[in-house]
Motif scaffolding. Structure first.
Motif, PDB file in Angstrom:
ATOM      1  N   LYS A 118       0.851  -1.185   0.000  1.00 37.39           N
ATOM      2  CA  LYS A 118       0.000   0.000   0.000  1.00 37.39           C
ATOM      3  C   LYS A 118       0.888   1.237   0.000  1.00 37.39           C
ATOM      4  N   LEU A 119       0.765   1.997  -1.065  1.00 36.01           N
ATOM      5  CA  LEU A 119       1.666   3.129  -1.258  1.00 36.01           C
ATOM      6  C   LEU A 119       1.598   4.165  -0.142  1.00 36.01           C
ATOM      7  N   PRO A 120       0.417   4.568   0.318  1.00 31.05           N
ATOM      8  CA  PRO A 120       0.394   5.567   1.410  1.00 31.05           C
ATOM      9  C   PRO A 120       1.143   5.090   2.650  1.00 31.05           C
ATOM     10  N   GLN A 121       0.971   3.843   3.030  1.00 34.74           N
ATOM     11  CA  GLN A 121       1.668   3.334   4.201  1.00 34.74           C
ATOM     12  C   GLN A 121       3.175   3.277   3.965  1.00 34.74           C
ATOM     13  N   ILE A 122       3.558   2.867   2.751  1.00 33.40           N
ATOM     14  CA  ILE A 122       4.993   2.811   2.449  1.00 33.40           C
ATOM     15  C   ILE A 122       5.603   4.205   2.487  1.00 33.40           C
ATOM     16  N   GLN A 123       4.903   5.199   1.919  1.00 29.63           N
ATOM     17  CA  GLN A 123       5.407   6.565   1.957  1.00 29.63           C
ATOM     18  C   GLN A 123       5.514   7.073   3.386  1.00 29.63           C
ATOM     19  N   MET A 126       8.560   5.454   4.946  1.00 26.11           N
ATOM     20  CA  MET A 126       9.808   6.036   4.464  1.00 26.11           C
ATOM     21  C   MET A 126      10.039   7.413   5.050  1.00 26.11           C
ATOM     22  N   MET A 127       8.987   8.216   5.177  1.00 26.29           N
ATOM     23  CA  MET A 127       9.138   9.539   5.784  1.00 26.29           C
ATOM     24  C   MET A 127       9.546   9.426   7.251  1.00 26.29           C
TER      25      MET A 127
END
Length: 223
Positions: A118-123, A126-127
């Motif tokens: 899931k891109l939002p969770q990955i972003q 990473m942040m």
């Protein structure tokens, strides 16, 4: 039969079955071809024998039989070539089917992974990782600065003294002698400097006293 013991055959099983049938057919054709070639050799030998005996009618009949035999041999060779072509196609289909099944499995795995990623969770992760890394670097820099402040001056002074001692040792000098000579020279210099004004003042005082005494004696003589 599409079913074997009540179970439907898979495409792989059907391909293997057909491949075995084709291989058996090619073996049978090879056996027949070998028989026809042996028969051809026998007919040629008989033709030569009858020709020597002058049996020309028999020679003509055997010649026709030889022609038919050679045609059958050619047909067997062509049939085997065709069967080999079909076998190659079946092998190609089997390989294609295997590749399709592999791609199907890979596609399922990729789909499952894409659902898990899931891109939002990955972003967000990473942040947060970048933030924590920066905080760690800042704390590490602060600790290094504190350690340098606490231990750096003493180490620098010790290293400086060691370098001076090494240089003076190379020049054949001693630190103690040099340091003991410096105050003595300054002291003598200051003493000499102070002695000169004192002597000048003493000489000026003697000169003034003599002049006063001489003036008084002259006054007494006049009276």
């Amino acid at each position: 039969m599409d079913r074997l013991f009540g179970k439907r055959k898979t495409p792989e099983e059907m391909l293997r079955q057909n491949q075995r049938a084709l291989n058996k057919a090619m073996r049978d054709l090879d056996r027949e071809r070998v028989k026809m070639e042996n028969q051809e050799k026998k007919v040629i030998a008989d033709i030569k024998k009858m020709a020597k005996q002058g049996q020309m009618d028999a020679v003509k009949i055997m010649a026709k039989d030889l022609v038919r035999t050679r045609r059958y041999v050619k047909k067997f060779i062509l049939m085997k070539a065709n069967i080999q072509a079909v076998s190659l196609k079946i092998t190609t289909l089997k390989s294609t089917n295997t590749m399709a099944n592999a791609m199907k499995g890979v596609t399922k795995a990729m789909s499952a992974m894409n659902r898990q990623l899931k891109l939002p969770q990955i972003q967000k992760i990473m942040m947060e990782f970048e933030k924590q890394s920066e905080i760690m670097e800042m704390k590490e820099d602060m600790m290094n600065d504190a350690i340098d402040d606490a231990m750096g001056d003493e180490e620098d002074e010790e290293e400086g003294d060691a370098i001076v001692a090494q240089v003076l040792d190379e020049l054949g000098l001693q630190i103690g002698d040099q340091l003991s000579d410096l105050p003595t020279a300054n002291g003598s210099l200051s003493t000499a400097t102070k002695a000169k004004p004192a002597a000048a003042a003493a000489e000026g005082g003697v000169s003034d006293a003599d002049a006063d005494l001489e003036a008084r004696l002259n006054n007494l003589k006049r009276t």
